[in-house]
Design an enzyme around this catalytic site. Sequence first.
Site, PDB file in Angstrom:
ATOM      1  N   GLU A 155       0.737  -1.279  -0.077  1.00  0.00           N
ATOM      2  CA  GLU A 155       0.110  -0.043   0.041  1.00  0.00           C
ATOM      3  C   GLU A 155       0.752   1.244  -0.019  1.00  0.00           C
ATOM      4  O   GLU A 155       1.680   1.364   1.064  1.00  0.00           O
ATOM      5  CB  GLU A 155      -1.007  -0.123   1.405  1.00  0.00           C
ATOM      6  N   GLU A 161       2.978  10.016   6.492  1.00  0.00           N
ATOM      7  CA  GLU A 161       3.050   8.315   6.965  1.00  0.00           C
ATOM      8  C   GLU A 161       4.592   7.750   6.596  1.00  0.00           C
ATOM      9  O   GLU A 161       4.996   6.635   7.365  1.00  0.00           O
ATOM     10  CB  GLU A 161       2.058   7.497   6.774  1.00  0.00           C
ATOM     11  N   ASP A 188      -5.267   2.798  -1.525  1.00  0.00           N
ATOM     12  CA  ASP A 188      -6.285   3.867  -0.619  1.00  0.00           C
ATOM     13  C   ASP A 188      -6.617   5.128  -1.023  1.00  0.00           C
ATOM     14  O   ASP A 188      -5.872   6.182  -1.104  1.00  0.00           O
ATOM     15  CB  ASP A 188      -5.506   3.659   0.443  1.00  0.00           C
ATOM     16  N   HIS A 191      -5.279   8.124   0.891  1.00  0.00           N
ATOM     17  CA  HIS A 191      -3.624   8.622   0.559  1.00  0.00           C
ATOM     18  C   HIS A 191      -3.656   9.143  -0.834  1.00  0.00           C
ATOM     19  O   HIS A 191      -2.878   9.948  -1.103  1.00  0.00           O
ATOM     20  CB  HIS A 191      -2.799   7.347   0.740  1.00  0.00           C
ATOM     21  N   GLU A 249     -11.819   1.776   5.182  1.00  0.00           N
ATOM     22  CA  GLU A 249     -10.907   1.850   6.331  1.00  0.00           C
ATOM     23  C   GLU A 249     -11.067   3.455   6.440  1.00  0.00           C
ATOM     24  O   GLU A 249     -10.452   4.168   5.868  1.00  0.00           O
ATOM     25  CB  GLU A 249      -9.538   1.602   5.670  1.00  0.00           C
TER      26      GLU A 249
HETATM   27  C1  LER Z   1      -3.320   1.089   6.333  1.00  0.00           C
HETATM   28  O1  LER Z   1      -4.318   0.706   5.361  1.00  0.00           O
HETATM   29  C2  LER Z   1      -3.372   2.774   6.047  1.00  0.00           C
HETATM   30  O2  LER Z   1      -3.857   3.216   5.121  1.00  0.00           O
HETATM   31  C3  LER Z   1      -2.653   3.508   7.089  1.00  0.00           C
HETATM   32  O3  LER Z   1      -2.765   4.923   6.760  1.00  0.00           O
HETATM   33  C4  LER Z   1      -2.755   3.010   8.356  1.00  0.00           C
HETATM   34  O4  LER Z   1      -3.005   4.029   9.477  1.00  0.00           O
HETATM   35 MN    MN Z   2      -5.178   2.283   3.980  1.00  0.00          MN
END
Ligand code: LER
Ligand code: MN
Length: 273
Positions: A155, A161, A188, A191, A249
């Site tokens: 990911e 992060e 995701d 992100h 998520e």
């Molecule tokens: C994990 O899937 C993710 O997106 C990270 O940002 C966990 O905080």
């Molecule tokens: Mn994620």
Amino acid sequence: MLFPSAVTVSLVPQAAGGPFVFWDGLEASCAKAAALGFDAVEVFPLSADDLNAHELRGLLQSHGLKLAAVGTGAGWVVQKLRLTDPDGLVRARAKNFIASIVDLAGKLGAPAIIGSMQGRVDAGVTRAQALAWVAESVEQLAPRAHEYGVPLLLEPLNRYETNLFNTVSDTLEFAKGLHTRNLKLLCDCFHMNIEEVSIAESLRNAGDAVGHVHLADSNRRAAGLGHTDFSDVARALKGIGYLGYLSAEVLPLPDADVAAKQTLATIQSLRQI
Ligand code: LER
Ligand code: MN
């Protein structure tokens, strides 16, 4: 059905405040997910040892749920393990931690996720070295996942992060340079909203390398509670023939139930596009 739905279940108290919908244990969370109409749960355990696979299999069966994926992030959050740690012993423990989750998830037909366990490029380490360390582990872990007929998921995370894999194109380039063909991307939308020029265009570029999707809005709330254009995202996913989950998520805001129901309503509407 197109766009099967999944919802996240955290079993990691140390991740409190994180983007997971349900926090009340496996049993209550599976019951809730099924009652609301989700197709699957995505589980974040403390470790493979801490998750009772027998109990989880039973709960999935009794509630008619699938397991969408299993996260490895507690290896970082709780044990400070990462695949790019300058200490070789920590890297080995990180790989083993992920391997045990690959086995656990694989036996239940689900992929494991490498998100925060990728770590970062520390001061004093070159990017090439950090990538080589991740490659070394992934070249073992992805074939291991293949034995269960599932991919290994990597990911890209936003810049706050990690400084390793931030974009889909960085991650694709890394995956293309490997021997294994069993590494897929977890895209995701939270992100991607921060890092990509266009979420839809990046998904189209990734094509069949997209292995899983975290459906989260621009503010990490449930899809529909921020300003991301999910119709564009859905058209891109349909265009590339994506048959995997849309997994929530997201932050449990204003509460877990509303976030879960909003996710399902959005997925319903995206299926019509
Ligand atoms: C994990 O899937 C993710 O997106 C990270 O940002 C966990 O905080
Ligand atoms: Mn994620």
